[in-house]
Design a protein around this motif. Structure first.
Motif, PDB file in Angstrom:
ATOM      1  N   GLY A 151       0.809  -1.209   0.000  1.00 64.52           N
ATOM      2  CA  GLY A 151       0.000   0.000   0.000  1.00 64.52           C
ATOM      3  C   GLY A 151       0.840   1.255   0.000  1.00 64.52           C
ATOM      4  O   GLY A 151       2.040   1.226   0.294  1.00 64.52           O
ATOM      5  N   TYR A 152       0.185   2.332  -0.356  1.00 61.87           N
ATOM      6  CA  TYR A 152       0.811   3.646  -0.378  1.00 61.87           C
ATOM      7  C   TYR A 152      -0.089   4.550   0.455  1.00 61.87           C
ATOM      8  O   TYR A 152      -1.274   4.712   0.138  1.00 61.87           O
ATOM      9  CB  TYR A 152       0.907   4.160  -1.819  1.00 61.87           C
ATOM     10  N   LEU A 153       0.447   5.091   1.529  1.00 58.96           N
ATOM     11  CA  LEU A 153      -0.331   5.899   2.452  1.00 58.96           C
ATOM     12  C   LEU A 153       0.032   7.366   2.254  1.00 58.96           C
ATOM     13  O   LEU A 153       1.106   7.814   2.653  1.00 58.96           O
ATOM     14  CB  LEU A 153      -0.059   5.462   3.890  1.00 58.96           C
ATOM     15  N   ARG A 154      -0.871   8.099   1.620  1.00 57.93           N
ATOM     16  CA  ARG A 154      -0.622   9.508   1.304  1.00 57.93           C
ATOM     17  C   ARG A 154      -0.683  10.364   2.558  1.00 57.93           C
ATOM     18  O   ARG A 154      -1.616  10.244   3.347  1.00 57.93           O
ATOM     19  CB  ARG A 154      -1.641  10.008   0.285  1.00 57.93           C
ATOM     20  N   GLU A 155       0.328  11.206   2.711  1.00 58.45           N
ATOM     21  CA  GLU A 155       0.390  12.178   3.809  1.00 58.45           C
ATOM     22  C   GLU A 155       0.014  11.539   5.141  1.00 58.45           C
ATOM     23  O   GLU A 155      -0.777  12.072   5.906  1.00 58.45           O
ATOM     24  CB  GLU A 155      -0.487  13.386   3.482  1.00 58.45           C
ATOM     25  N   ASP A 156       0.622  10.414   5.435  1.00 55.18           N
ATOM     26  CA  ASP A 156       0.269   9.611   6.606  1.00 55.18           C
ATOM     27  C   ASP A 156       0.940  10.080   7.889  1.00 55.18           C
ATOM     28  O   ASP A 156       0.410   9.865   8.970  1.00 55.18           O
ATOM     29  CB  ASP A 156       0.615   8.141   6.345  1.00 55.18           C
ATOM     30  N   VAL A 157       2.127  10.678   7.797  1.00 58.68           N
ATOM     31  CA  VAL A 157       2.846  11.145   8.984  1.00 58.68           C
ATOM     32  C   VAL A 157       3.288  12.588   8.782  1.00 58.68           C
ATOM     33  O   VAL A 157       3.480  13.040   7.650  1.00 58.68           O
ATOM     34  CB  VAL A 157       4.071  10.257   9.314  1.00 58.68           C
ATOM     35  N   ARG A 158       3.436  13.271   9.907  1.00 61.87           N
ATOM     36  CA  ARG A 158       3.910  14.650   9.850  1.00 61.87           C
ATOM     37  C   ARG A 158       5.272  14.718  10.512  1.00 61.87           C
ATOM     38  O   ARG A 158       5.409  14.427  11.698  1.00 61.87           O
ATOM     39  CB  ARG A 158       2.922  15.583  10.535  1.00 61.87           C
ATOM     40  N   ILE A 159       6.262  15.090   9.727  1.00 61.48           N
ATOM     41  CA  ILE A 159       7.636  15.178  10.215  1.00 61.48           C
ATOM     42  C   ILE A 159       8.127  16.599   9.985  1.00 61.48           C
ATOM     43  O   ILE A 159       8.097  17.086   8.849  1.00 61.48           O
ATOM     44  CB  ILE A 159       8.542  14.161   9.482  1.00 61.48           C
ATOM     45  N   GLN A 160       8.541  17.220  11.071  1.00 68.23           N
ATOM     46  CA  GLN A 160       9.041  18.595  11.016  1.00 68.23           C
ATOM     47  C   GLN A 160       8.050  19.519  10.291  1.00 68.23           C
ATOM     48  O   GLN A 160       8.423  20.330   9.449  1.00 68.23           O
ATOM     49  CB  GLN A 160      10.425  18.651  10.385  1.00 68.23           C
ATOM     50  N   GLY A 161       6.774  19.342  10.609  1.00 66.76           N
ATOM     51  CA  GLY A 161       5.730  20.190  10.071  1.00 66.76           C
ATOM     52  C   GLY A 161       5.271  19.868   8.660  1.00 66.76           C
ATOM     53  O   GLY A 161       4.382  20.525   8.126  1.00 66.76           O
TER      54      GLY A 161
END
Length: 177
Positions: A151-161
């Motif tokens: 799978g491909y999880l779009r915008e799944d995590v927020r790193i450094q904003g």
């Protein structure tokens, strides 16, 4: 425990010990290692000791050291976490701490050895991982080791904003086929 050795790659896996703590802390705080992790907070002795106490000693995780066959020198670490015995699965993670061993196939060889350990010793059915979608080298290494993209999880995590995409991958125990 069975020996987990790859003579061609020149590595073996051994269980992590308390003596590895300082090395793991240094590696996890190295910017070249940390930039590939989803969670990038500074790594502390207290955090590592809590990991050992709450995850390793309780059986919720297994962590191994990747060592050079020639010298026995630790090069990095590989682990499974959140072991779910009911469903026969766990999440995989790896880091090569020794910069001179990155990009030489050590990660791929260690992943193959750890998968063998997971399937033979732990009797798990499925090992999964999450990788930052732009980490092409890691994804290629995981595929060589036997993981498949699921799978491909779009915008799944927020790193450094900044929101980042993840690739979800897994390997299934061939002994269960």
């Amino acid at each position: 425990m069975t020996e987990y050795i790859d003579r061609e790659a020149g590595i073996f896996l051994r269980p992590m010990t308390d003596e590895d703590t300082d090395l793991i802390i240094a590696w996890r705080n190295d910017e070249d290692v940390r930039r590939h992790f989803i969670y990038r907070e500074p790594f502390t002795r207290q955090g590592h000791e809590a990991w050992v106490r709450t995850m390793i000693r309780t059986g919720k995780a297994v962590q191994m050291m990747i060592c050079s066959l020639e010298e026995g020198r630790p090069l990095g670490s590989v682990y499974i976490r959140d072991i779910d015995r009911q469903h026969g699965k766990a999440e995989y993670g790896i880091f090569i701490g020794s910069a001179d061993f990155r990009g030489r196939g050590v990660g791929t060889a260690a992943a193959k050895l750890m998968l063998r350990y997971c399937f033979q010793e732990e009797k798990l059915h499925r090992i999964y991982l999450r990788a930052l979608a732009d980490n092409d080298r890691a994804i290629a290494s995981y595929e060589k080791a036997g993981f498949a993209r699921e799978g491909y999880l779009r915008e799944d995590v927020r790193i450094q904003g900044e929101y980042r995409d993840l690739v979800w991958m897994a390997a299934i125990n061939p002994l269960d086929a």
